[in-house]
Every structure is written in structure tokens, then in C-alpha cells.
Enzyme design. Structure first.
Site, mmCIF file in Angstrom:
data_model
loop_
_atom_site.group_PDB
_atom_site.id
_atom_site.type_symbol
_atom_site.label_atom_id
_atom_site.label_comp_id
_atom_site.label_asym_id
_atom_site.label_seq_id
_atom_site.Cartn_x
_atom_site.Cartn_y
_atom_site.Cartn_z
ATOM 1 N N ARG A 145 33.256 -14.722 44.262
ATOM 2 C CA ARG A 145 33.046 -13.983 43.073
ATOM 3 C C ARG A 145 32.015 -12.773 43.385
ATOM 4 O O ARG A 145 31.065 -12.988 44.239
ATOM 5 C CB ARG A 145 32.420 -14.588 41.960
ATOM 6 C CG ARG A 145 31.925 -13.880 40.786
ATOM 7 C CD ARG A 145 31.238 -14.939 39.741
ATOM 8 N NE ARG A 145 32.292 -15.888 39.321
ATOM 9 C CZ ARG A 145 32.005 -17.040 38.731
ATOM 10 N NH1 ARG A 145 30.452 -17.291 38.896
ATOM 11 N NH2 ARG A 145 32.690 -18.101 38.356
ATOM 12 N N ARG A 175 22.675 -14.487 37.658
ATOM 13 C CA ARG A 175 23.973 -14.157 37.862
ATOM 14 C C ARG A 175 24.372 -12.725 37.571
ATOM 15 O O ARG A 175 23.049 -11.827 37.474
ATOM 16 C CB ARG A 175 25.152 -15.066 36.915
ATOM 17 C CG ARG A 175 24.851 -16.302 36.979
ATOM 18 C CD ARG A 175 25.496 -17.048 38.132
ATOM 19 N NE ARG A 175 25.506 -18.448 38.234
ATOM 20 C CZ ARG A 175 26.593 -19.190 37.797
ATOM 21 N NH1 ARG A 175 27.441 -18.663 37.281
ATOM 22 N NH2 ARG A 175 26.351 -20.344 38.162
ATOM 23 N N LYS A 214 22.045 -21.867 36.005
ATOM 24 C CA LYS A 214 22.117 -20.366 36.196
ATOM 25 C C LYS A 214 21.533 -19.755 34.956
ATOM 26 O O LYS A 214 21.097 -20.094 33.921
ATOM 27 C CB LYS A 214 23.750 -20.275 35.866
ATOM 28 C CG LYS A 214 24.247 -20.806 34.560
ATOM 29 C CD LYS A 214 25.738 -20.811 34.528
ATOM 30 C CE LYS A 214 26.434 -21.436 33.492
ATOM 31 N NZ LYS A 214 27.637 -21.564 33.095
ATOM 32 N N LYS A 238 21.572 -15.632 32.810
ATOM 33 C CA LYS A 238 22.206 -14.741 32.748
ATOM 34 C C LYS A 238 21.467 -13.425 32.033
ATOM 35 O O LYS A 238 20.705 -13.652 30.900
ATOM 36 C CB LYS A 238 23.496 -14.964 31.905
ATOM 37 C CG LYS A 238 24.196 -16.115 32.795
ATOM 38 C CD LYS A 238 25.537 -16.483 31.884
ATOM 39 C CE LYS A 238 26.501 -17.445 32.699
ATOM 40 N NZ LYS A 238 27.651 -17.925 31.952
ATOM 41 N N CYS A 283 39.937 -18.073 30.104
ATOM 42 C CA CYS A 283 39.530 -18.449 31.254
ATOM 43 C C CYS A 283 40.614 -18.785 32.246
ATOM 44 O O CYS A 283 41.524 -18.954 31.949
ATOM 45 C CB CYS A 283 38.457 -19.505 31.220
ATOM 46 S SG CYS A 283 39.176 -21.134 30.849
ATOM 47 N N CYS A 315 40.531 -24.139 38.541
ATOM 48 C CA CYS A 315 39.323 -24.751 38.259
ATOM 49 C C CYS A 315 39.192 -26.081 37.959
ATOM 50 O O CYS A 315 40.026 -26.639 37.278
ATOM 51 C CB CYS A 315 38.984 -24.072 36.760
ATOM 52 S SG CYS A 315 37.356 -24.557 36.076
ATOM 53 N N CYS A 368 38.017 -25.894 28.728
ATOM 54 C CA CYS A 368 37.047 -26.785 28.705
ATOM 55 C C CYS A 368 36.082 -26.378 28.142
ATOM 56 O O CYS A 368 35.959 -25.019 27.733
ATOM 57 C CB CYS A 368 36.701 -27.070 30.234
ATOM 58 S SG CYS A 368 35.195 -26.105 30.770
ATOM 59 N N CYS A 415 33.567 -20.386 29.347
ATOM 60 C CA CYS A 415 33.505 -19.077 30.275
ATOM 61 C C CYS A 415 33.948 -17.839 29.748
ATOM 62 O O CYS A 415 33.696 -16.842 29.824
ATOM 63 C CB CYS A 415 34.380 -19.281 31.645
ATOM 64 S SG CYS A 415 33.257 -20.622 32.564
#
Length: 648
Positions: A78, A147, A231, A233, A454, A460, A499, A503
Site C-alpha cells: 500500500r 496512516r 492505527k 488516521k 472493500c 483479505c 467484515c 474499510c
């Protein structure tokens, strides 16, 4: 090594396993560096966790799993692309690497980055090295740190607030970039890549010790040994432009300018985040809160103060509870703000009034404001690929190669090409048309235009069920249902994830699908077209095979009782879920069609008739053009067939 402080209330409990992995890594080096040199197909669990900080996840192709055989391992890479910026040199490198080492596609993320899938372990170093040497980076794109910093992708040169958003997205990304030398040691054998010089004020801000916000003798002055609890953001936007889902980030900054367009400072929001876990009520999606206004000269110190608050007081015991949204939720905004001000060293000013937020996708042709043009291209579910007559990947390669123009990736995983000379507009359009790409955004089905999914299956490892591969057909089925119900032009924001991690941000959608079991989805309703309200769970496990029967009564209720120009999400919020459930329970399937087409006879429990895939697009187009159901067209065709056969 300097240890990151642990808040008093967390000292009594044992930190999560990952905290130990970070501590033992020697600032993100081991065991990754050692295992990279080994002739194996995959990394150990500890190395995988450190690999994330370098911008990569280890995955396997779940379509190729065979019992008793080793998994089909591949790495996802990424990019770190603040504001979605991808220079032409980097894009062409990504395109080449996807062909040489990847799965022949590129994937735009919902945080304005680019992903490569299917990179083998043996090709990982060469791939990352090539990206770094061509104006790219993957450092910090994953892992427990800041991120990719988002910003509106529109390249308006005559609107200074947009230029400020780009500038500060880049500078804040630099401020919070890991300082360890591990990245260049591992991927470039210690040779630091030639890149744009860091702004002096950013470097100074990183070293400035404001009331304990940094560790003065540490390799990582802001992060310390353990980096962040989870994470983190950040986004930077302008008043009114919600192209980046402003309420979903740990920190959102809103550019505030004076009447002459000079930067005054930023409104600050904090505490957003959407990831959650099914059946774990302690996890939840949350919108950010207004914190206040900060002058431009103080913005780096304010960001550091918020980061330090989460770093020192965020939960390092339970990773499910480790995002900053839980810290703010547990403490309350008042206590959180007080701690931030303690690190900041001064009071935060009052939040300034803003205009209403609007979602913008910037598709189609636009003036940049300096004589040049930009062009937004819709990329369904963010997947850049060649498939049949639709050859987007080839088209973008041809355009970028020929005209050497940069691009910006959007938060709705689309592409914006910019710095286009008006003399080249026709040539660019011709390339796209020749490659089967729609250049008129108004011709794109609105359900598709405003949808996101996603990647989910097969790459994934967290996916419970399908998302990207499923949404196009699901959108077609919803469109056909709307046509059948006499709502051919209706649309709303649809988002799907495989899930509950969210995302594709389904919890801000008017209609959100969240994978809850194979072939089943949790249904969220009540978000708004401009992403300003949080949706709520309406159904826990809807079998996707029952989509039409599930949504028919809901859409009929919406059509009958909506107010003028009321959107689907706003309607759901206004009438409430109890009313929707009651209407659905009392509704007789097919009754709407019986009322509107009384002469037509319906047979209960009709058997479905499928059509070949190559005929479906033509059938769908005919139904939309004529404004009638596909099954009616099929019925007429069959009737003609049997009539002719009888006559013969």
C-alpha cells in the site's frame, strides 16, 4: 531504548502481545530483516506485524486454498500518498510492477492510496525498492502509527483553501512519519532515496518538546519504542467539502481562511473511527467530536498533543479497545480536551461555524482555475484492470505515458487526472472511449457511482464473505427492484464490506452491507447522502439470496411515505426502524405490482429464470430505457417464441 509511557490505569494489566513485538523489533527491523533474506514463501507472525509498518500485509489467495497444501501466499503493498497524490512516474512504475510481480491489477484504497496485490516474498524487496526510487513510499501505510493523510482531491488552483489542504496533508504526514532508519536499511540497503526536502518548520516541530509530547533522546521522538496503541488516521479538508468522510478520522482538520484567502488556522475534530467486531457490543462505530480552533502557527503542536494523548493513554491491553475513539468515549470530550491542552500548553479556541457538508466526487471535466483542466474518472470499487472491452488499466497507462500528467486518488476510490492542457482534452477522451471507458459521469448508474466496496475475498484474511466481487451484481439487482417498483431514477449511497472492520465506511452509508456470515450481511440503514449521520444496524444476517424480498417492502414504504426530495437515509431516520419493521411485517410481497398493474396475473412462488451473462447487460439496458421490469421483457420474448412455435 526509550519506552513509551503507559497510563496508570493500564499498568496493572498485561499489555497485548503486539506491544512486546514492537518493543523487540529494534525500531521496526526484526525479525523482518532476517526473515526477508531467508528462502521461504512467507513470514512468521512476528515479522508480519512489523511488515505492516513498512506498508505491507501478508495474504493468501483464498480461492486457491487446498487442504493439505501450503497456502498461496502473496503480499499486498500500500502506498503512502498524502492527499491521494500519484505523480506520473510513480503511476507508471505501479502499473509495471503490477504486471511483473502482481496480479495485473491496481486497487485504489478508500484512504487515497494505491495497492498492489499478489507480490511474492522473493520479489518484495525489488518491488518496494522500485517504488521508493520512483517518487513513492509505503512507509507507515499500515501498522500502529499515522496512516495516509487524506485531503480533497480537486486541484483547484484558484481556491487557496484547497491548496492549503494539500500542503498541510503533506506536512502533517511528514511530521508523523517514522524516523527509524529501518525502512531504507531493509528495502534500499541503507541508501536513502532522493525525495523532496522536508519543510524546516516540520522538522523543528518534530523535535520541539512541548510539555512532554516527545522523547528527546529516542530514535522515534514522537512515537517512542511502542509506537501507537493502534492505527491512527488524519484528514485535512475545506469548509463544506466532505469528499473525505470528515467525521470518520481520529483527527480531522478544516482549513479556515480570511476574506483574502490567507490561512488563519484550522477547526479540529477528533475521535472518529468505524472499525468494530460482530457481537462485541464494546466495539462500535463513532463519529468525531468538535474540539476547537487552532491558529496556523500552532497546528503541528496541536497534532502532536493529540497524538501524545492517545499514545500515552490509549488502551495497550485490549486491541479491540485501542483506537482513540474509545478513549474519548470513555473519558468524555471535556476530559480529553483538558489532557490535550496540557500537552499543547494553552487553551484551544472555540470551534468556528462552518457551512453544511456536501459530498463531492469531482467526476467529469472541470476547470482548474489556471487555464488547465482536470478530469475525474469513475473506477468501480477502485479496481483498475482490463476486463473484456473495458480496458481502464491500459487507458490510464496510455494517457499518463503520453501526456505525463499526475493524478489524485479520491476517498471514493476514483481517479482524477489533472494539469491537462485544453488542447489535449479531445485526445484523452478518445483514448478512454476507444478503451470502453464511460466519460460522461451522468451516464453511470447512480447506484454504482456512489457505491464503495472493500476488496474482501479472495485476498483479505479478515473477510467473512464477498464484497468487491459481489457488489456489482447486487447493485444491478437493487436497480432492477427499484425499476419494478416504479422508482427507476432513485439512488442512494451503498457501501459494502466483507467484515465488520468497515474499510469501505459502510456505517456512514444510506444502505450498508457488512459481512456477517458466508453469503449473509448485516444491514445498516440511516446514513445520509453527504455522510453526516451514522447509520444503525437494522438486520443482523440477511441472506443475499433474499435481497429482493427483504428490500421490497422497505422501498415501497419509502416511496409511499417519503417527504419531497427526502433521501432514503433521512427517511429511515425520520420514520424509525420500528415503523419500517411493522410495515415490512404487514406487507404482502408483490402487492405493489398487483396494485399498479392489475391486469397482469402473478403466480405465487414463481420459478426464477436465469439468462446468460453476455445477454444480461443488454436486457438491463432495455429495461432501463423502457422503464419496465426485465422479467416482463423476458415474458414477452417467451410468449412470442411459443406463439411462433405453435403457428409453425
Amino acid at each position: 531504548m526509550v519506552q513509551t509511557p503507559v497510563s496508570p490505569e493500564k499498568k496493572a494489566k498485561k499489555p497485548s502481545k503486539l506491544e512486546g513485538i514492537k518493543e523487540r523489533s529494534n525500531f521496526l527491523r526484526e525479525p523482518l530483516a532476517t526473515e526477508l533474506a531467508q528462502d521461504t514463501t512467507h513470514f512468521s507472525e512476528e515479522a508480519i506485524q512489523i511488515l505492516k509498518f513498512h506498508g505491507s500485509y501478508q495474504q493468501d489467495n483464498r480461492d486457491n486454498r487446498v487442504k493439505g497444501q501450503e497456502k498461496d501466499y502473496g503480499m499486498m503493498l500500500r502506498t503512502r500518498s498524502p492527499g491521494g497524490f500519484v505523480p506520473s512516474q510513480l503511476y507508471l512504475t505501479l502499473d509495471r510492477l503490477s504486471e511483473e510481480y502482481g496480479n495485473h491489477t491496481l486497487r485504489i484504497t478508500t484512504r487515497q492510496g494505491m495497492q498492489l496485490h499478489g507480490i511474492l516474498k522473493k520479489n518484495l524487496q525489488e518491488t518496494i525498492s522500485a517504488l521508493i526510487k520512483n517518487m513513492g513510499s509505503t512507509l507507515g501505510a499500515c501498522g500502529d502509527l499515522n496512516r495516509n493523510v487524506m485531503a480533497p482531491p480537486a486541484p483547484y488552483k484558484d481556491k487557496p483553501e484547497y491548496q492549503y489542504a494539500w500542503e498541510y496533508a503533506e506536512k502533517i504526514a511528514d511530521l508523523l512519519t517514522p524516523q527509524t532508519g529501518a525502512y531504507y536499511e531493509i528495502w534500499l540497503d541503507g541508501e536513502k532515496a532522493i525525495s523532496g526536502s522536508e519543510a524546516p518548520e516540520v522538522k523543528a516541530a518534530r523535535q520541539r518538546n512541548d510539555n512532554g509530547t516527545i522523547f528527546q533522546d529516542s530514535v522515534e521522538p514522537i512515537y517512542g519504542t511502542h509506537y501507537m496503541p493502534r492505527k491512527f488516521k488524519i484528514s485535512v479538508t475545506v469548509p463544506g467539502d466532505n469528499s473525505i468522510d470528515v467525521y470518520t478520522h481520529d483527527i480531522s482538520l478544516v482549513v479556515i481562511t480570511d476574506e483574502s484567502g490567507e490561512l488563519e488556522g484550522f477547526n479540529v475534530l477528533a475521535g472518529g473511527g468505524l472499525g468494530r467486531t460482530h457481537n462485541k457490543e464494546e466495539t462500535f462505530a463513532r463519529m468525531s467530536d468538535e474540539i476547537g480552533f487552532v491558529a496556523k502557527d500552532d497546528i503541528y503542536d496541536l497534532v502532536k498533543a493529540i497524538v501524545a494523548t492517545q499514545r500515552d493513554y490509549g488502551d495497550r491491553v485490549s486491541r479491540r479497545h485501542a483506537r482513540m475513539k474509545y478513549l474519548i468515549n470513555d473519558w468524555g470530550v471535556k476530559k480529553f480536551k483538558a489532557q490535550v491542552e496540557e500537552y499543547f500548553g494553552k487553551k484551544i479556541a472555540k470551534y468556528r461555524k462552518l457551512p453544511q457538508w456536501q459530498y463531492k466526487d469531482f467526476l467529469g471535466w472541470h476547470e482548474q482555475g489556471d487555464g488547465k483542466l482536470f478530469f475525474g474518472i469513475s473506477v468501480e470499487n477502485g479496481r483498475i484492470k482490463d476486463e473484456g472491452k473495458f480496458q481502464l488499466k491500459t487507458a490510464l497507462k496510455e494517457i499518463v505515458s503520453q501526456f505525463e500528467i499526475p493524478m489524485r486518488l479520491t476517498a471514493n476510490h476514483n481517479v482524477i487526472l489533472y494539469e491537462i492542457d485544453p488542447a489535449n482534452k479531445e485526445a484523452i477522451e478518445n483514448i478512454l472511449v476507444e478503451r470502453g471507458i464511460e466519460t460522461n459521469p451522468d451516464a453511470i448508474d447512480t447506484l454504482t457511482r456512489y457505491s464503495m466496496a472493500c476488496p474482501a475475498m479472495p485476498t483479505c484474511g479478515l473477510a467473512i464473505t464477498e464484497s468487491e466481487r459481489a457488489l456489482p451484481k447486487i447493485s444491478d439487482r437493487i436497480r432492477q427492484l427499484l425499476i419494478t417498483l416504479g422508482m427507476p431514477d432513485e439512488y442512494f449511497v451503498i457501501r459494502m464490506t466483507g467484515c465488520p472492520n468497515g474499510c469501505a465506511r459502510p456505517y456512514m452509508a444510506e444502505l450498508g452491507f457488512v459481512g456477517s456470515a458466508p453469503g449473509k450481511y448485516q444491514i445498516w440503514l440511516g446514513g445520509t447522502p453527504d455522510q453526516t449521520e451514522l447509520a444503525q444496524p437494522y438486520e443482523q444476517k440477511m441472506p443475499i439470496d433474499e435481497l429482493e424480498s427483504f428490500f421490497e417492502p422497505i422501498f415501497v414504504y419509502f416511496k409511499r411515505d417519503r417527504k419531497a426530495k427526502e433521501s432514503f437515509g433521512v427517511f429511515c431516520n425520520r420514520v424509525g426502524f420500528d415503523a419500517i419493521r411493522k410495515f415490512s411485517a404487514d406487507y404482502k410481497l408483490g402487492s405493489y405490482m398487483e396494485e399498479t398493474t392489475p391486469k397482469r396475473k402473478f403466480r405465487k412462488n414463481q420459478k426464477r429464470v436465469s439468462v446468460p451473462d453476455e445477454l444480461f447487460p443488454r436486457l438491463k439496458e432495455a429495461a432501463q430505457t423502457e422503464g419496465r421490469p426485465m422479467n416482463q421483457i423476458i415474458a414477452e420474448a417467451l410468449n412470442d417464441y411459443f406463439t411462433k412455435k405453435t403457428e409453425a
